[in-house]
Design a protein around this motif. Structure first.
Motif, PDB file in Angstrom:
ATOM      1  N   VAL A 102     -21.370  -9.412 -14.865  1.00 56.90           N
ATOM      2  CA  VAL A 102     -21.392  -7.965 -14.757  1.00 56.90           C
ATOM      3  C   VAL A 102     -20.079  -7.394 -15.266  1.00 56.90           C
ATOM      4  O   VAL A 102     -19.029  -7.998 -15.095  1.00 56.90           O
ATOM      5  CB  VAL A 102     -21.581  -7.555 -13.283  1.00 56.90           C
ATOM      6  N   TYR A 109     -11.985   4.765  -6.658  1.00 49.50           N
ATOM      7  CA  TYR A 109     -12.260   4.261  -5.313  1.00 49.50           C
ATOM      8  C   TYR A 109     -13.560   3.485  -5.261  1.00 49.50           C
ATOM      9  O   TYR A 109     -13.644   2.415  -4.674  1.00 49.50           O
ATOM     10  CB  TYR A 109     -12.313   5.424  -4.320  1.00 49.50           C
ATOM     11  N   LEU A 110     -14.568   4.046  -5.899  1.00 48.12           N
ATOM     12  CA  LEU A 110     -15.859   3.371  -5.860  1.00 48.12           C
ATOM     13  C   LEU A 110     -15.798   2.015  -6.546  1.00 48.12           C
ATOM     14  O   LEU A 110     -16.280   1.013  -6.018  1.00 48.12           O
ATOM     15  CB  LEU A 110     -16.931   4.248  -6.519  1.00 48.12           C
ATOM     16  N   ARG A 112     -13.224   0.135  -6.976  1.00 45.41           N
ATOM     17  CA  ARG A 112     -12.458  -0.785  -6.132  1.00 45.41           C
ATOM     18  C   ARG A 112     -13.302  -1.304  -4.984  1.00 45.41           C
ATOM     19  O   ARG A 112     -13.231  -2.478  -4.607  1.00 45.41           O
ATOM     20  CB  ARG A 112     -11.211  -0.092  -5.575  1.00 45.41           C
ATOM     21  N   ALA A 113     -14.077  -0.413  -4.398  1.00 42.48           N
ATOM     22  CA  ALA A 113     -14.930  -0.834  -3.290  1.00 42.48           C
ATOM     23  C   ALA A 113     -15.881  -1.931  -3.743  1.00 42.48           C
ATOM     24  O   ALA A 113     -16.075  -2.941  -3.059  1.00 42.48           O
ATOM     25  CB  ALA A 113     -15.717   0.359  -2.753  1.00 42.48           C
ATOM     26  N   ILE A 114     -16.456  -1.740  -4.897  1.00 37.82           N
ATOM     27  CA  ILE A 114     -17.405  -2.720  -5.411  1.00 37.82           C
ATOM     28  C   ILE A 114     -16.711  -4.043  -5.705  1.00 37.82           C
ATOM     29  O   ILE A 114     -17.184  -5.110  -5.327  1.00 37.82           O
ATOM     30  CB  ILE A 114     -18.089  -2.175  -6.673  1.00 37.82           C
ATOM     31  N   TYR A 117     -15.822  -5.801  -2.490  1.00 32.70           N
ATOM     32  CA  TYR A 117     -16.983  -6.320  -1.787  1.00 32.70           C
ATOM     33  C   TYR A 117     -17.542  -7.562  -2.473  1.00 32.70           C
ATOM     34  O   TYR A 117     -17.859  -8.557  -1.847  1.00 32.70           O
ATOM     35  CB  TYR A 117     -18.056  -5.234  -1.698  1.00 32.70           C
ATOM     36  N   PHE A 118     -17.645  -7.497  -3.787  1.00 29.74           N
ATOM     37  CA  PHE A 118     -18.309  -8.579  -4.489  1.00 29.74           C
ATOM     38  C   PHE A 118     -17.439  -9.801  -4.688  1.00 29.74           C
ATOM     39  O   PHE A 118     -17.929 -10.906  -4.822  1.00 29.74           O
ATOM     40  CB  PHE A 118     -18.820  -8.097  -5.841  1.00 29.74           C
ATOM     41  N   HIS A 122     -20.019 -12.721  -3.624  1.00 28.79           N
ATOM     42  CA  HIS A 122     -21.042 -13.019  -4.593  1.00 28.79           C
ATOM     43  C   HIS A 122     -20.745 -14.192  -5.503  1.00 28.79           C
ATOM     44  O   HIS A 122     -19.999 -14.077  -6.458  1.00 28.79           O
ATOM     45  CB  HIS A 122     -21.323 -11.785  -5.442  1.00 28.79           C
ATOM     46  N   ILE A 166     -21.933  -1.707 -14.621  1.00 29.30           N
ATOM     47  CA  ILE A 166     -21.876  -0.758 -13.513  1.00 29.30           C
ATOM     48  C   ILE A 166     -21.129   0.475 -13.986  1.00 29.30           C
ATOM     49  O   ILE A 166     -19.988   0.381 -14.447  1.00 29.30           O
ATOM     50  CB  ILE A 166     -21.149  -1.364 -12.302  1.00 29.30           C
ATOM     51  N   LEU A 190     -26.294  -0.157 -13.621  1.00 28.12           N
ATOM     52  CA  LEU A 190     -26.295   0.370 -12.264  1.00 28.12           C
ATOM     53  C   LEU A 190     -25.478   1.650 -12.303  1.00 28.12           C
ATOM     54  O   LEU A 190     -24.263   1.618 -12.496  1.00 28.12           O
ATOM     55  CB  LEU A 190     -25.674  -0.647 -11.302  1.00 28.12           C
ATOM     56  N   PHE A 192     -23.965   5.095 -10.890  1.00 25.33           N
ATOM     57  CA  PHE A 192     -23.591   5.814  -9.678  1.00 25.33           C
ATOM     58  C   PHE A 192     -23.393   7.298  -9.919  1.00 25.33           C
ATOM     59  O   PHE A 192     -23.048   8.029  -8.994  1.00 25.33           O
ATOM     60  CB  PHE A 192     -22.311   5.213  -9.094  1.00 25.33           C
ATOM     61  N   VAL A 208     -28.095   4.879  -8.267  1.00 24.89           N
ATOM     62  CA  VAL A 208     -27.736   4.905  -6.853  1.00 24.89           C
ATOM     63  C   VAL A 208     -27.122   6.271  -6.592  1.00 24.89           C
ATOM     64  O   VAL A 208     -26.062   6.599  -7.116  1.00 24.89           O
ATOM     65  CB  VAL A 208     -26.724   3.803  -6.493  1.00 24.89           C
ATOM     66  N   ILE A 210     -25.837   8.658  -3.924  1.00 22.37           N
ATOM     67  CA  ILE A 210     -25.405   8.769  -2.535  1.00 22.37           C
ATOM     68  C   ILE A 210     -25.668  10.156  -1.982  1.00 22.37           C
ATOM     69  O   ILE A 210     -26.016  10.315  -0.813  1.00 22.37           O
ATOM     70  CB  ILE A 210     -23.906   8.410  -2.422  1.00 22.37           C
TER      71      ILE A 210
END
Lengths: 230, 230
Positions: A102, A109-110, A112-114, A117-118, A122, A166, A190, A192, A208, A210
């Motif tokens: 990917v 921020y978004l 970085r969050a991804i 998390y991954f 993952h 993304i 993907l 956002f 996605v 929100i």
DNA sequence: TACCTTTCGTGAAGTCGTTCACAACGAAAG
DNA sequence: CTTTCGTTGTGAACGACTTCACGAAAGGTA
């Protein structure tokens, strides 16, 4: 309907070992099953019943059985399904036979969050590269992922097996980013941002949104909760 | 259930109450319609055809007409629908009659992304308070939203009309946060963690699962794109 | 071994949302 | 005034996924 007996189907590539036509919703559930199964196994359990798995993902036992039947995985009465085998079967269907990764565009921020998390979670489907315009981010390694300048996008993607992008940039930049990613070979996005991306028909886009999700929650928080779900 | 034909309805909120039972999917679309309509109006257009609105949100003209019929909004042949009136009608259905707000729990990257996004964009449904455990965040105002300590959650929610909670904390903390939010009066949750929250039946939970979305994209990027959507 | 309990596998039925297709209608042009 | 064009409103057909319901099978138990 695919693969066998009944005729109907016109476009029939039928290549690799996955002759199944899986509906969108089922892919979501399979993905959810797998994650819960991994937890299950990590807790030391080895077998699982349809009603247990159903409870973990918020579905009914019947639905679980139907799904597993569809993907051709067989359990046994009184013992349920064998968890690790099921994980493997799902992976066989969901994961690419060849390494696939990917690219993340937009390291706000978004983004970085991804990344955050991954990086932890993952194993398959790794984020191979991140891109941003901000000079102070370029060259840094965030959560194990190198951040490149936007200008390097085509070059970097030329050397990496990236098939998914993304889009986590401001809305004005989204279409341009999408175009470049697709030009560079990406086949799924993907998204956002709250825009409908214009893409060629062979590219799959998942939005996605929100804001929409939040309004939905607000609405059903007021009116009857109905049945919660995803 | 909903204010019926008989005159005995107990609590009849205000004008033109909504006697309609709106399916989940339609709420999503209405929310999307409204946002696109606002852009449309901002660009100076006043009327819109079903096929135009459909294109903006990635739906068919027939679906748009059906939706607008369902919510009882009437256009005119050869002139289409009147945009501002439609926005108002949708707002009538989606928005709370009384001021309603959101609480965000977890001000990590994801929480910051949400704050940042909504501060700019969302007139109705404001984020009224944010909560986190990190001492350095407490007391600060981020994107116009005050960040409180987790210990203050009950106190703050006691003074604010919060009906929706956003759960953007690590997965281990999710259930505890959900419990406290619900105890404090929240009736809807937007859950970003990969767990199924256990909540009483009157609480609505919407799960946003980025991992699942990403795997879905990866899958359909490989196999035929089918029809993109959402 | 015989019985009892629980769960699987699956055809069939049901549910729900989407799409089709067409009559009615308004505006504009001739 | 009349014709033509494009759009709305909507009953009905369609299709897809979900749930039901039940026979069969596998452990456990005495």
């Amino acid at each position: 309907m695919t693969g066998s007996a009944t005729s109907s189907s016109a476009v029939e590539p039928v290549r690799t070992a996955a002759p199944i036509e899986i509906p969108v919703r089922m892919v979501e559930r399979l993905s959810a099953y797998r994650r819960q199964l991994r937890r299950w196994v990590a807790e030391g359990r080895t077998r699982i019943y349809s009603h247990e798995l159903g409870a973990l993902v918020g579905g009914t036992p019947a639905q679980v059985r139907r799904d597993l039947m569809t993907i051709g995985y067989t359990g046994s009465p009184a013992r349920g399904y064998e968890a690790t085998g099921l994980i493997e079967r799902i992976s066989q269907l969901l994961d690419a036979p060849t390494r696939q990764g990917v690219a993340l565009v937009g390291v706000g921020y978004l983004g970085r969050a991804i990344l955050n998390y991954f990086s932890k979670t993952h194993p398959d489907l790794p984020i191979l590269a991140a891109f941003d315009v901000a000079p102070e981010k370029i060259g840094r390694v965030l959560d194990g992922c190198r951040c490149y300048a936007m200008t390097e996008l085509e070059a970097v993607l030329g050397t990496q097996p990236v098939t998914v992008g993304i889009v986590a940039v401001p809305v004005e930049a989204a279409q341009g980013v999408a175009d470049r990613l697709i030009q560079a070979g990406v086949r799924g996005l993907l998204n956002f941002t709250p825009t409908r991306l214009r893409v060629p028909p062979e590219v799959y886009v998942e939005d996605v949104d929100i804001a929409v999700s939040l309004e939905k929650v607000a609405f059903f928080a007021r009116h009857g909760a109905g049945s919660d779900e995803e």
